[in-house]
Design a protein around this motif. Structure first.
Motif, short mmCIF file in Angstrom:
data_model
loop_
_atom_site.label_atom_id
_atom_site.label_comp_id
_atom_site.label_asym_id
_atom_site.label_seq_id
_atom_site.Cartn_x
_atom_site.Cartn_y
_atom_site.Cartn_z
N ASP A 177 50.31 -15.55 -45.10
CA ASP A 177 50.31 -16.58 -44.07
C ASP A 177 49.83 -16.03 -42.74
O ASP A 177 49.08 -16.69 -42.00
CB ASP A 177 51.72 -17.15 -43.91
N ARG A 178 50.23 -14.81 -42.43
CA ARG A 178 49.83 -14.19 -41.18
C ARG A 178 48.32 -13.95 -41.14
O ARG A 178 47.66 -14.17 -40.12
CB ARG A 178 50.58 -12.86 -41.01
N ALA A 179 47.77 -13.53 -42.27
CA ALA A 179 46.33 -13.34 -42.35
C ALA A 179 45.59 -14.65 -42.14
O ALA A 179 44.57 -14.71 -41.43
CB ALA A 179 45.96 -12.72 -43.70
N ALA A 180 46.09 -15.71 -42.76
CA ALA A 180 45.44 -17.02 -42.62
C ALA A 180 45.50 -17.49 -41.16
O ALA A 180 44.51 -17.98 -40.61
CB ALA A 180 46.12 -18.03 -43.53
N GLU A 181 46.65 -17.32 -40.54
CA GLU A 181 46.81 -17.76 -39.15
C GLU A 181 45.95 -16.95 -38.20
O GLU A 181 45.57 -17.43 -37.13
CB GLU A 181 48.28 -17.65 -38.75
N SER A 182 45.64 -15.70 -38.59
CA SER A 182 44.83 -14.82 -37.74
C SER A 182 43.34 -14.98 -37.98
O SER A 182 42.54 -14.26 -37.38
CB SER A 182 45.23 -13.35 -37.96
N GLY A 183 42.97 -15.90 -38.87
CA GLY A 183 41.56 -16.20 -39.07
C GLY A 183 40.84 -15.35 -40.08
O GLY A 183 39.60 -15.32 -40.10
N PHE A 184 41.59 -14.67 -40.96
CA PHE A 184 40.93 -13.88 -41.99
C PHE A 184 40.39 -14.81 -43.08
O PHE A 184 41.06 -15.75 -43.50
CB PHE A 184 41.88 -12.84 -42.58
N ARG A 185 39.17 -14.50 -43.53
CA ARG A 185 38.49 -15.41 -44.44
C ARG A 185 38.78 -15.11 -45.90
O ARG A 185 38.86 -16.03 -46.72
CB ARG A 185 36.98 -15.31 -44.19
N ALA A 186 38.89 -13.82 -46.26
CA ALA A 186 39.05 -13.44 -47.65
C ALA A 186 40.28 -12.56 -47.81
O ALA A 186 40.66 -11.83 -46.89
CB ALA A 186 37.82 -12.69 -48.16
N LEU A 187 40.89 -12.64 -48.98
CA LEU A 187 42.06 -11.84 -49.30
C LEU A 187 41.69 -10.87 -50.42
O LEU A 187 41.09 -11.27 -51.42
CB LEU A 187 43.20 -12.74 -49.75
N VAL A 188 42.03 -9.60 -50.23
CA VAL A 188 41.74 -8.57 -51.22
C VAL A 188 43.06 -8.03 -51.76
O VAL A 188 43.83 -7.42 -51.02
CB VAL A 188 40.91 -7.43 -50.60
N LEU A 189 43.32 -8.27 -53.03
CA LEU A 189 44.55 -7.80 -53.66
C LEU A 189 44.27 -6.50 -54.40
O LEU A 189 43.45 -6.45 -55.32
CB LEU A 189 45.08 -8.84 -54.65
N THR A 190 44.94 -5.43 -54.00
CA THR A 190 44.83 -4.15 -54.68
C THR A 190 45.85 -4.08 -55.80
O THR A 190 47.05 -4.26 -55.57
CB THR A 190 45.03 -2.99 -53.70
N VAL A 191 45.40 -3.82 -57.03
CA VAL A 191 46.28 -3.91 -58.20
C VAL A 191 46.48 -2.58 -58.92
O VAL A 191 47.16 -2.54 -59.95
CB VAL A 191 45.73 -4.95 -59.21
N ASP A 192 45.92 -1.49 -58.39
CA ASP A 192 46.02 -0.21 -59.09
C ASP A 192 47.05 0.73 -58.50
O ASP A 192 46.99 1.94 -58.67
CB ASP A 192 44.65 0.48 -59.14
N THR A 193 48.03 0.14 -57.78
CA THR A 193 49.02 0.97 -57.10
C THR A 193 50.44 0.49 -57.42
O THR A 193 51.21 0.14 -56.52
CB THR A 193 48.79 0.95 -55.57
N PRO A 194 50.83 0.47 -58.72
CA PRO A 194 52.21 0.09 -59.02
C PRO A 194 53.20 1.12 -58.49
O PRO A 194 54.32 0.77 -58.09
CB PRO A 194 52.23 0.02 -60.54
N VAL A 195 52.79 2.39 -58.51
CA VAL A 195 53.55 3.47 -57.88
C VAL A 195 52.54 4.37 -57.18
O VAL A 195 51.34 4.28 -57.40
CB VAL A 195 54.37 4.29 -58.90
N ALA A 196 53.04 5.26 -56.35
CA ALA A 196 52.15 6.14 -55.60
C ALA A 196 51.59 7.23 -56.49
O ALA A 196 52.29 7.80 -57.33
CB ALA A 196 52.90 6.77 -54.42
N GLY A 197 50.31 7.54 -56.32
CA GLY A 197 49.72 8.68 -57.00
C GLY A 197 50.23 9.98 -56.39
O GLY A 197 50.73 10.02 -55.27
N ALA A 198 50.09 11.07 -57.16
CA ALA A 198 50.57 12.39 -56.71
C ALA A 198 49.46 13.08 -55.92
O ALA A 198 48.61 13.78 -56.49
CB ALA A 198 50.98 13.23 -57.90
N ARG A 199 49.46 12.88 -54.62
CA ARG A 199 48.44 13.48 -53.76
C ARG A 199 48.97 14.82 -53.26
O ARG A 199 49.72 14.90 -52.29
CB ARG A 199 48.08 12.53 -52.63
N LEU A 200 48.57 15.86 -53.97
CA LEU A 200 49.19 17.16 -53.78
C LEU A 200 48.83 17.80 -52.44
O LEU A 200 49.63 18.54 -51.88
CB LEU A 200 48.79 18.08 -54.93
#
Length: 408
Positions: A177-200
């Motif tokens: 809702d906040r994105a829509a109210e702020s005038g953002f045109r497109a929504l990008v859903l990231t789906v490859d992060t169910p948990v955090a990767g191990a960034r050593l």
């Protein structure tokens, strides 16, 4: 005086008037702008960034998950690209423009969503968004950004907002809702992060938000005083769209992201968002078909820059099957390992409508703020134009006419 050699080549002692036109003696320039102007490649910007930024911050951008195999393979995949140039086509200046989600873009390039961006430079998202707007390309603001969506004042056609699926669905709804109210045109859903990767690298560097003033970082302060001065004298470094997010990034992700998200959550998002919906993080034809059938208008073939599941499939190698499966129903983009305009040309030639760049523009941001991002985009534009001219492609769609192939 003339001297004869054994090969009978005539030589003479040069006179001053002959040497004078060759002299180009100038005082060395050391300004930040001149360093950026001399950067001929993204790798040059990366070298500048490494010198200007604390190691923990640079490693956060440059690093990847576990053994960093996925990130290395993404770069290697572009080394296996071959161009089969067309000749004598009577081409002038190539047309680099395209259409993304129904809006014009001057390049087939999108600035990818990146978290913690004001860690890289105190202007952060504002600098990146402004440079993207100047270049006429879209900018994607991350949910984990350090500037609120209300402050990203760029043309709406190039204003995209990235979200995750949270454990608390109400939080996701509020962000949408906040994105829509702020005038953002497109929504990008990231789906490859169910948990955090191990960034050593992050774990070994003790990387945290905000940066902790430990003995190690105090030593680093002496080596990078300008960076620390900007952090300490500008507004506090926080996640603009979230609350209660201090600490190590991996712990924060595991606390708030929803590992149990399902296709029904994407369908729910489709119902509450009226604009274009993009799904980022698919690597197979099957997964692409599932998300497009659930309402995605575009998919991004991505393994999160190698920062999540190490040894995940390489995006450039997965691109073709995704395009074949859903390319007639949805736009297909890709990211991962894109470091040059030639890389963009290769991806477009293999079916992508555009490439997202993350590290490449962040190297510019770290090297010099907004001018650094502008320089990165100038490099992409120059390299893409040159590659297309040499390959005999006057338009982007001509790259897909047998000009590009990927060696196995």
């Amino acid at each position: 005086m003339v001297v004869r050699t054994s090969a009978d080549v005539s030589r003479h002692v040069p006179r001053l008037r002959e040497i004078r036109p060759l002299l180009r003696l100038q005082m060395p320039r050391v300004s930040r702008r001149s360093r950026l102007e001399r950067a001929a490649t993204i790798e040059d910007l990366r070298t500048l960034a490494r010198k200007r930024i604390p190691r923990a911050v640079f490693d956060y951008v440059d690093g990847a998950a576990e053994s960093e195999v996925s990130a290395a393979r993404a770069l290697e995949s572009f080394a296996r690209v071959e161009f089969l140039p067309r000749v004598l086509r009577g081409l002038e200046t190539p047309d680099l423009s395209t259409s993304l989600l129904g809006s014009a873009s001057s390049l087939p390039v999108i600035l990818a969503p990146t978290g913690f961006t004001r860690m890289m430079h105190h202007e952060g998202e504002l600098a990146a968004a402004a440079a993207a707007a100047e270049a006429g390309i879209p900018y994607v603001l991350s949910t984990l950004g350090t500037m609120p969506p209300e402050r990203i004042a760029v043309p709406a056609s190039g204003r995209w907002f990235q979200v995750y699926l949270w454990k608390d669905r109400a939080t996701t709804r509020a962000l949408v809702d906040r994105a829509a109210e702020s005038g953002f045109r497109a929504l990008v859903l990231t789906v490859d992060t169910p948990v955090a990767g191990a960034r050593l690298r992050d774990a070994r560097n003790g990387f945290s938000i905000p940066p902790a003033l430990t003995a190690r970082t105090l030593l680093d302060l002496a080596r990078h005083p300008a960076w620390w001065w900007n952090v300490l004298t500008t507004e506090p470094l926080t996640f603009a769209s979230l609350t209660s997010t201090e600490g190590e990034p991996a712990a924060m992700v595991n606390r708030i992201f929803n590992p149990g998200a399902r296709l029904e959550d994407l369908q729910w998002l489709r119902r509450i968002w009226d604009g274009p919906l993009v799904v980022k993080g698919v690597l197979s034809a099957q997964e692409a078909s599932r998300v497009v059938s659930a309402g995605a208008d575009a998919v991004i073939v991505s393994n999160h820059g190698g920062r999540q599941l190490d040894r995940a499939a390489t995006p450039l190698e997965a691109l073709g099957e995704v395009v074949q499966a859903v390319g007639s129903q949805a736009e297909v983009y890709m990211d991962g390992g894109v470091r040059s305009g030639a890389d963009v040309a290769a991806a477009v030639g293999l079916g992508a409508r555009a490439c997202l760049i993350g590290r490449s523009y962040l190297f510019g941001l770290m090297a010099g703020g907004r001018p650094g991002v502008r320089r990165a985009l100038d490099i992409f534009r120059t390299e893409l134009s040159r590659t297309m001219s040499l390959a005999g492609a006057g338009r982007l769609d001509e790259l897909a006419e047998g000009i590009v192939r990927l060696r196995r």
